[in-house]
Scaffold this motif. Structure first.
Motif, PDB file in Angstrom:
ATOM      1  N   ILE A 141       1.437  21.423  -3.155  1.00 41.68           N
ATOM      2  CA  ILE A 141       0.001  21.370  -2.885  1.00 41.68           C
ATOM      3  C   ILE A 141      -0.706  20.589  -3.985  1.00 41.68           C
ATOM      4  CG2 ILE A 141      -2.108  22.769  -2.811  1.00 41.68           C
ATOM      5  CD1 ILE A 141      -0.385  24.949  -1.376  1.00 41.68           C
ATOM      6  N   CYS A 142      -0.438  20.946  -5.241  1.00 37.69           N
ATOM      7  CA  CYS A 142      -1.066  20.255  -6.375  1.00 37.69           C
ATOM      8  C   CYS A 142      -0.722  18.771  -6.371  1.00 37.69           C
ATOM      9  CB  CYS A 142      -0.631  20.892  -7.695  1.00 37.69           C
ATOM     10  SG  CYS A 142      -1.335  22.526  -8.000  1.00 37.69           S
ATOM     11  N   ASN A 143       0.529  18.463  -6.171  1.00 33.20           N
ATOM     12  CA  ASN A 143       0.978  17.076  -6.187  1.00 33.20           C
ATOM     13  C   ASN A 143       0.306  16.269  -5.073  1.00 33.20           C
ATOM     14  OD1 ASN A 143       2.637  15.078  -7.411  1.00 33.20           O
ATOM     15  ND2 ASN A 143       4.030  15.218  -5.676  1.00 33.20           N
ATOM     16  N   ASN A 144       0.221  16.846  -3.874  1.00 36.11           N
ATOM     17  CA  ASN A 144      -0.420  16.141  -2.758  1.00 36.11           C
ATOM     18  C   ASN A 144      -1.904  15.918  -3.013  1.00 36.11           C
ATOM     19  OD1 ASN A 144       1.953  15.918  -1.305  1.00 36.11           O
ATOM     20  ND2 ASN A 144       1.590  17.776  -0.126  1.00 36.11           N
ATOM     21  N   LYS A 145      -2.566  16.908  -3.580  1.00 38.61           N
ATOM     22  CA  LYS A 145      -3.984  16.760  -3.872  1.00 38.61           C
ATOM     23  C   LYS A 145      -4.215  15.713  -4.965  1.00 38.61           C
ATOM     24  CE  LYS A 145      -5.518  21.199  -2.118  1.00 38.61           C
ATOM     25  NZ  LYS A 145      -6.445  20.714  -1.100  1.00 38.61           N
ATOM     26  N   LEU A 146      -3.347  15.659  -5.950  1.00 40.07           N
ATOM     27  CA  LEU A 146      -3.465  14.639  -6.993  1.00 40.07           C
ATOM     28  C   LEU A 146      -3.232  13.242  -6.421  1.00 40.07           C
ATOM     29  CD1 LEU A 146      -1.683  16.345 -10.016  1.00 40.07           C
ATOM     30  CD2 LEU A 146      -4.110  15.757  -9.834  1.00 40.07           C
ATOM     31  N   LYS A 147      -2.237  13.112  -5.550  1.00 41.35           N
ATOM     32  CA  LYS A 147      -1.972  11.811  -4.920  1.00 41.35           C
ATOM     33  C   LYS A 147      -3.168  11.363  -4.090  1.00 41.35           C
ATOM     34  CE  LYS A 147       3.054  12.027  -4.538  1.00 41.35           C
ATOM     35  NZ  LYS A 147       4.190  12.104  -3.582  1.00 41.35           N
ATOM     36  N   SER A 148      -3.756  12.298  -3.353  1.00 40.77           N
ATOM     37  CA  SER A 148      -4.921  11.977  -2.529  1.00 40.77           C
ATOM     38  C   SER A 148      -6.094  11.528  -3.391  1.00 40.77           C
ATOM     39  CB  SER A 148      -5.305  13.196  -1.694  1.00 40.77           C
ATOM     40  OG  SER A 148      -6.475  12.944  -0.965  1.00 40.77           O
ATOM     41  N   ALA A 149      -6.337  12.235  -4.474  1.00 37.02           N
ATOM     42  CA  ALA A 149      -7.426  11.869  -5.380  1.00 37.02           C
ATOM     43  C   ALA A 149      -7.179  10.485  -5.974  1.00 37.02           C
ATOM     44  CB  ALA A 149      -7.563  12.907  -6.484  1.00 37.02           C
ATOM     45  N   LYS A 150      -5.938  10.215  -6.350  1.00 40.10           N
ATOM     46  CA  LYS A 150      -5.597   8.916  -6.927  1.00 40.10           C
ATOM     47  C   LYS A 150      -5.872   7.795  -5.917  1.00 40.10           C
ATOM     48  CE  LYS A 150      -1.836   6.219  -8.861  1.00 40.10           C
ATOM     49  NZ  LYS A 150      -0.402   6.099  -9.047  1.00 40.10           N
ATOM     50  N   LEU A 151      -5.486   8.007  -4.663  1.00 40.10           N
ATOM     51  CA  LEU A 151      -5.723   6.988  -3.629  1.00 40.10           C
ATOM     52  C   LEU A 151      -7.214   6.754  -3.414  1.00 40.10           C
ATOM     53  CD1 LEU A 151      -2.993   7.923  -0.997  1.00 40.10           C
ATOM     54  CD2 LEU A 151      -3.033   5.926  -2.502  1.00 40.10           C
ATOM     55  N   GLN A 152      -7.994   7.823  -3.433  1.00 38.11           N
ATOM     56  CA  GLN A 152      -9.438   7.683  -3.270  1.00 38.11           C
ATOM     57  C   GLN A 152     -10.043   6.878  -4.417  1.00 38.11           C
ATOM     58  OE1 GLN A 152     -11.587  11.331  -2.269  1.00 38.11           O
ATOM     59  NE2 GLN A 152      -9.645  12.187  -1.526  1.00 38.11           N
ATOM     60  N   ILE A 153      -9.603   7.161  -5.627  1.00 40.89           N
ATOM     61  CA  ILE A 153     -10.105   6.438  -6.798  1.00 40.89           C
ATOM     62  C   ILE A 153      -9.702   4.974  -6.733  1.00 40.89           C
ATOM     63  CG2 ILE A 153      -9.852   6.217  -9.310  1.00 40.89           C
ATOM     64  CD1 ILE A 153      -9.715   9.349  -9.326  1.00 40.89           C
ATOM     65  N   GLU A 154      -8.465   4.705  -6.323  1.00 36.92           N
ATOM     66  CA  GLU A 154      -8.016   3.316  -6.195  1.00 36.92           C
ATOM     67  C   GLU A 154      -8.840   2.579  -5.147  1.00 36.92           C
ATOM     68  OE1 GLU A 154      -3.827   3.754  -5.419  1.00 36.92           O
ATOM     69  OE2 GLU A 154      -3.358   3.957  -7.553  1.00 36.92           O
ATOM     70  N   LYS A 155      -9.170   3.259  -4.050  1.00 34.78           N
ATOM     71  CA  LYS A 155      -9.980   2.648  -2.997  1.00 34.78           C
ATOM     72  C   LYS A 155     -11.376   2.320  -3.527  1.00 34.78           C
ATOM     73  CE  LYS A 155     -11.461   3.496   1.742  1.00 34.78           C
ATOM     74  NZ  LYS A 155     -11.460   4.451   2.854  1.00 34.78           N
ATOM     75  N   ILE A 156     -11.963   3.242  -4.271  1.00 37.92           N
ATOM     76  CA  ILE A 156     -13.286   3.008  -4.863  1.00 37.92           C
ATOM     77  C   ILE A 156     -13.234   1.823  -5.815  1.00 37.92           C
ATOM     78  CG2 ILE A 156     -14.986   3.975  -6.469  1.00 37.92           C
ATOM     79  CD1 ILE A 156     -14.303   6.737  -5.172  1.00 37.92           C
ATOM     80  N   ASN A 157     -12.208   1.777  -6.645  1.00 35.51           N
ATOM     81  CA  ASN A 157     -12.078   0.683  -7.610  1.00 35.51           C
ATOM     82  C   ASN A 157     -11.889  -0.662  -6.917  1.00 35.51           C
ATOM     83  OD1 ASN A 157     -12.499   2.204  -9.902  1.00 35.51           O
ATOM     84  ND2 ASN A 157     -10.328   2.660 -10.176  1.00 35.51           N
ATOM     85  N   LYS A 158     -11.152  -0.686  -5.804  1.00 38.35           N
ATOM     86  CA  LYS A 158     -10.971  -1.942  -5.059  1.00 38.35           C
ATOM     87  C   LYS A 158     -12.301  -2.424  -4.516  1.00 38.35           C
ATOM     88  CE  LYS A 158      -6.182  -1.780  -3.538  1.00 38.35           C
ATOM     89  NZ  LYS A 158      -5.275  -1.740  -2.387  1.00 38.35           N
TER      90      LYS A 158
END
Length: 72
Positions: A46-63
């Motif tokens: 659960i923790c790992n999936n939530k961290l991956k999701s947050a990372k993808l969201q941040i990468e999308k914002i940065n793009k």
């Protein structure tokens, strides 16, 4: 097992810490250890999936920001 969307990262991490403390204290039966191991594995996922999701969201914002398509 709780649905991944119904438990927050912080709740999962806190429960994982509590399980770790319980196991480290050594006051568990074998069955309790096995159950703790199973639950700990689920909480880790659960923790790992939530961290991956947050990372993808941040990468999308940065793009968007880098491509000058930033909308506030």
């Amino acid at each position: 097992m709780e649905n991944n969307n119904k438990i927050t990262f912080e709740e999962a991490l806190k429960e994982l810490e509590l399980i770790s403390e319980k196991v480290e204290n050594g006051n568990c039966t074998l069955d309790e250890l096995v159950d703790a191991y199973k639950r700990g594995g689920n909480l880790y996922r659960i923790c790992n999936n939530k961290l991956k999701s947050a990372k993808l969201q941040i990468e999308k914002i940065n793009k968007k920001r880098k491509s000058n398509k930033w909308i506030s």
